[in-house]
Scaffold this motif. Structure first.
Motif, PDB file in Angstrom:
ATOM      1  N   ILE A  85      -6.127   5.741  -1.441  1.00 48.02           N
ATOM      2  CA  ILE A  85      -6.927   6.897  -1.028  1.00 48.02           C
ATOM      3  C   ILE A  85      -8.218   6.430  -0.361  1.00 48.02           C
ATOM      4  N   ARG A  86      -8.883   5.442  -0.973  1.00 47.02           N
ATOM      5  CA  ARG A  86     -10.205   5.010  -0.508  1.00 47.02           C
ATOM      6  C   ARG A  86     -10.119   4.219   0.799  1.00 47.02           C
ATOM      7  N   TYR A  87      -9.232   3.246   0.869  1.00 44.35           N
ATOM      8  CA  TYR A  87      -9.214   2.326   2.007  1.00 44.35           C
ATOM      9  C   TYR A  87      -8.234   2.722   3.112  1.00 44.35           C
ATOM     10  N   CYS A  88      -7.126   3.348   2.729  1.00 44.00           N
ATOM     11  CA  CYS A  88      -6.115   3.702   3.730  1.00 44.00           C
ATOM     12  C   CYS A  88      -6.131   5.189   4.084  1.00 44.00           C
ATOM     13  N   GLY A  89      -7.061   5.932   3.485  1.00 44.86           N
ATOM     14  CA  GLY A  89      -7.172   7.351   3.816  1.00 44.86           C
ATOM     15  C   GLY A  89      -5.945   8.164   3.430  1.00 44.86           C
ATOM     16  N   ALA A  96       2.412  11.165  -4.210  1.00 43.48           N
ATOM     17  CA  ALA A  96       3.762  11.136  -4.770  1.00 43.48           C
ATOM     18  C   ALA A  96       4.729  10.419  -3.830  1.00 43.48           C
ATOM     19  N   GLY A  97       4.642  10.728  -2.529  1.00 46.29           N
ATOM     20  CA  GLY A  97       5.518  10.076  -1.561  1.00 46.29           C
ATOM     21  C   GLY A  97       5.263   8.588  -1.457  1.00 46.29           C
ATOM     22  N   ALA A  98       3.982   8.191  -1.573  1.00 47.45           N
ATOM     23  CA  ALA A  98       3.654   6.765  -1.500  1.00 47.45           C
ATOM     24  C   ALA A  98       4.322   6.007  -2.632  1.00 47.45           C
ATOM     25  N   TRP A  99       4.274   6.546  -3.860  1.00 47.56           N
ATOM     26  CA  TRP A  99       4.887   5.838  -4.979  1.00 47.56           C
ATOM     27  C   TRP A  99       6.410   5.936  -4.947  1.00 47.56           C
ATOM     28  N   ASP A 100       6.941   6.992  -4.348  1.00 49.76           N
ATOM     29  CA  ASP A 100       8.389   7.019  -4.105  1.00 49.76           C
ATOM     30  C   ASP A 100       8.786   5.866  -3.186  1.00 49.76           C
ATOM     31  N   ALA A 101       7.955   5.601  -2.164  1.00 45.82           N
ATOM     32  CA  ALA A 101       8.249   4.507  -1.230  1.00 45.82           C
ATOM     33  C   ALA A 101       8.234   3.160  -1.937  1.00 45.82           C
ATOM     34  N   PHE A 102       7.198   2.900  -2.714  1.00 45.22           N
ATOM     35  CA  PHE A 102       7.124   1.624  -3.432  1.00 45.22           C
ATOM     36  C   PHE A 102       8.281   1.481  -4.423  1.00 45.22           C
ATOM     37  N   THR A 103       8.614   2.563  -5.104  1.00 41.89           N
ATOM     38  CA  THR A 103       9.693   2.499  -6.095  1.00 41.89           C
ATOM     39  C   THR A 103      11.037   2.312  -5.424  1.00 41.89           C
ATOM     40  N   GLN A 104      11.272   3.002  -4.291  1.00 40.74           N
ATOM     41  CA  GLN A 104      12.523   2.842  -3.560  1.00 40.74           C
ATOM     42  C   GLN A 104      12.697   1.402  -3.093  1.00 40.74           C
ATOM     43  N   LEU A 130      -5.974  -4.362   8.475  1.00 40.71           N
ATOM     44  CA  LEU A 130      -5.039  -4.490   9.599  1.00 40.71           C
ATOM     45  C   LEU A 130      -4.918  -3.181  10.366  1.00 40.71           C
ATOM     46  N   GLY A 131      -5.294  -2.063   9.730  1.00 40.98           N
ATOM     47  CA  GLY A 131      -5.226  -0.763  10.386  1.00 40.98           C
ATOM     48  C   GLY A 131      -4.223   0.192   9.783  1.00 40.98           C
ATOM     49  N   LEU A 132      -3.603  -0.183   8.651  1.00 38.78           N
ATOM     50  CA  LEU A 132      -2.625   0.690   8.030  1.00 38.78           C
ATOM     51  C   LEU A 132      -3.318   1.910   7.435  1.00 38.78           C
ATOM     52  N   VAL A 133      -2.738   3.075   7.671  1.00 40.24           N
ATOM     53  CA  VAL A 133      -3.348   4.313   7.186  1.00 40.24           C
ATOM     54  C   VAL A 133      -2.279   5.240   6.614  1.00 40.24           C
ATOM     55  N   GLY A 134      -2.719   6.111   5.678  1.00 35.97           N
ATOM     56  CA  GLY A 134      -1.885   7.184   5.168  1.00 35.97           C
ATOM     57  C   GLY A 134      -0.601   6.723   4.511  1.00 35.97           C
ATOM     58  N   ARG A 135       0.404   7.590   4.542  1.00 35.34           N
ATOM     59  CA  ARG A 135       1.700   7.275   3.945  1.00 35.34           C
ATOM     60  C   ARG A 135       2.330   6.077   4.640  1.00 35.34           C
ATOM     61  N   GLY A 136       2.040   5.910   5.945  1.00 36.20           N
ATOM     62  CA  GLY A 136       2.567   4.751   6.663  1.00 36.20           C
ATOM     63  C   GLY A 136       2.119   3.441   6.064  1.00 36.20           C
ATOM     64  N   ALA A 137       0.911   3.423   5.469  1.00 39.42           N
ATOM     65  CA  ALA A 137       0.427   2.213   4.809  1.00 39.42           C
ATOM     66  C   ALA A 137       1.318   1.867   3.631  1.00 39.42           C
ATOM     67  N   ALA A 138       1.681   2.889   2.843  1.00 44.79           N
ATOM     68  CA  ALA A 138       2.546   2.645   1.688  1.00 44.79           C
ATOM     69  C   ALA A 138       3.922   2.175   2.137  1.00 44.79           C
ATOM     70  N   ASP A 139       4.479   2.823   3.159  1.00 40.63           N
ATOM     71  CA  ASP A 139       5.806   2.426   3.647  1.00 40.63           C
ATOM     72  C   ASP A 139       5.809   0.968   4.109  1.00 40.63           C
ATOM     73  N   THR A 140       4.807   0.611   4.906  1.00 41.81           N
ATOM     74  CA  THR A 140       4.749  -0.750   5.449  1.00 41.81           C
ATOM     75  C   THR A 140       4.542  -1.783   4.347  1.00 41.81           C
ATOM     76  N   ILE A 193       0.465   1.200  15.430  1.00 42.89           N
ATOM     77  CA  ILE A 193      -0.186   2.052  14.426  1.00 42.89           C
ATOM     78  C   ILE A 193      -0.402   3.453  14.988  1.00 42.89           C
ATOM     79  N   ALA A 194      -0.854   3.548  16.246  1.00 38.91           N
ATOM     80  CA  ALA A 194      -1.154   4.850  16.850  1.00 38.91           C
ATOM     81  C   ALA A 194       0.088   5.725  16.972  1.00 38.91           C
ATOM     82  N   THR A 195       1.244   5.120  17.124  1.00 43.52           N
ATOM     83  CA  THR A 195       2.491   5.891  17.286  1.00 43.52           C
ATOM     84  C   THR A 195       3.270   6.023  15.985  1.00 43.52           C
ATOM     85  N   GLY A 196       2.622   5.664  14.859  1.00 41.58           N
ATOM     86  CA  GLY A 196       3.292   5.787  13.566  1.00 41.58           C
ATOM     87  C   GLY A 196       4.283   4.680  13.284  1.00 41.58           C
TER      88      GLY A 196
END
Length: 405
Positions: A85-89, A96-104, A130-140, A193-196
């Motif tokens: 939340i703090r660093y990746c916005g 919930a989706g972020a932890w689903d990604a890590f768990t998957q 590196l520039g990772l943001v949002g749910r995309g940060a968790a996925d990556t 990053i800009a294009t997701g």
């Protein structure tokens, strides 16, 4: 860590003056199988990044369920959540989706979230740089962690190597090395990053496809790039499942614990109205869903009736007491989920110690002293790295006897 009811209630009151949140916290603790004191600790960690104690309640529920489903420490999950939340916005609604990604990713790969959780905060911060943001940060981070970390040695050292590699992507040496191959690495990663897209995958693809001096570009972190390049096919296979992950934590948590499923009775195991944390205990080893859960307890008790031959008559039998008493415990371990790969080795070490072990069940029964006679182990459903995702185990115990060891 706060433990007693009065302590956690006092701490909660100090965090939320004028509010009575005891019922909400107790409900979260009941729904997640976590101690109320730990939920209060999570609320304290989250409130600076979500804007108060009340907005932290829903994220605390998600963190508790993730800890339950994955076996990771709730403090580690809380710390990583705060950093997302703090660093990746990351918006709170996407936690919930972020932890689903890590768990998957953990389900589909050889690295358990339990092992990864301790190092997630620094990986998250490096990803944010590196520039990772949002749910995309968790996925990556989820995919990169599964692909890069398991083959780079111990998790802590591997995480350090990946953090160094993330940092090296923007270094002067990397920019110059890629430029000599006709690649503007900074612009390419920014575009991804800009294009997701996934800048880690983009960097690996550029390094693999271009005439880039990997050692010069990344220095000590070159080994990470080589691992990633060698495993690009695995990366591409894992990423779609991680991106699409939804409800994974809830599904796993529901298989472990359902509040109130047990009928209340006078036995110690179910006076609380919830499933016990352990099914049985042998010596200092606890059988349960967080370690090794047996699906049967098969006990065979023999009784000695030696026969005496008689002329012209049937042999006569005389009862001389109990005979062999054995217990067989067939179990299945899912190392990627909980407990890791050391469960059977720990059981073998207990057997090699040559000492009788006290066996107790979760309902309070004490079955006495037993010895380990035999351990059978069968690995199956192998991950790409050759490690089994499921291990079938059968443990044979024999009664030591009435004498104290």
């Amino acid at each position: 860590m706060i433990r007693s009811n009065q302590e956690w209630e006092r701490r909660l009151a100090s965090l939320s003056p004028g509010l009575d949140l005891r019922g909400r916290v107790a409900a979260i603790a009941s729904d997640t199988g976590q101690p109320a004191a730990d939920i209060v600790h999570v609320l304290d960690a989250l409130r600076p990044v979500v804007g108060g104690i009340e907005p932290a309640l829903d994220p605390a529920m998600r963190i508790g369920l993730t800890a339950l489903a994955t076996g990771a420490g709730i403090d580690d999950i809380a710390s990583a959540s705060a950093d997302l939340i703090r660093y990746c916005g990351l918006p709170v609604r996407e936690l919930a989706g972020a932890w689903d990604a890590f768990t998957q990713a953990s389900v589909d790969g050889p690295l358990s979230l339990r092992a990864l959780a301790t190092d997630l905060p620094r990986l998250i911060r490096a990803g944010a740089d590196l520039g990772l943001v949002g749910r995309g940060a968790a996925d990556t981070l989820a995919v990169a962690g599964q692909i890069l970390l398991p083959v780079l040695g111990g998790i802590e050292d591997a995480a350090t190597a990946v953090v160094d590699w993330f940092g090296s992507l923007g270094s002067a040496d990397a920019i110059e090395s890629f430029a000599e191959a006709g690649i503007d690495i900074a612009a390419d990663l920014a575009g991804a990053i800009a294009t997701g897209g996934d800048p880690v995958r983009r960097a690996l693809g550029l390094a693999a496809g271009g005439n880039v001096d990997i050692v010069r570009a990344f220095g000590p972190a070159a080994a990470v790039a080589r691992v990633g390049i060698a495993r690009l096919a695995d990366y591409d296979a894992l990423r779609p499942a991680v991106i699409a992950a939804a409800g994974v934590v809830d599904a796993l948590a529901a298989t472990i614990y359902r509040p109130g499923d047990l009928t209340r009775s006078t036995t110690p195991a179910d006076q609380t109205g919830r499933a016990p944390a352990q099914m049985a205990r042998l010596g200092d080893y606890g059988f349960g869903l967080s370690s090794m859960a047996f699906d049967q307890l098969r006990r065979v008790s023999e009784y000695r009736w030696p026969s005496q031959d008689r002329i012209g008559r049937h042999p006569a039998r005389q009862f001389v007491g109990p005979g062999e008493d054995t217990i067989t415990l067939p179990a299945t371990i899912y190392p990627w989920w909980r407990g890791g790969y050391g469960q059977v080795d720990r059981m073998r070490a207990m057997a090699l110690a040559g000492e009788p072990l006290l066996l107790t069940l979760s309902d309070g029964q004490v079955l006495g002293w037993w010895v380990i006679l035999r351990i059978d182990e069968t690995g199956r459903t192998f991950a790409p790295g050759g490690r089994p995702r499921a291990v079938d185990v059968s443990i044979e115990l024999a009664c030591y006897g009435e004498d104290a060891p």
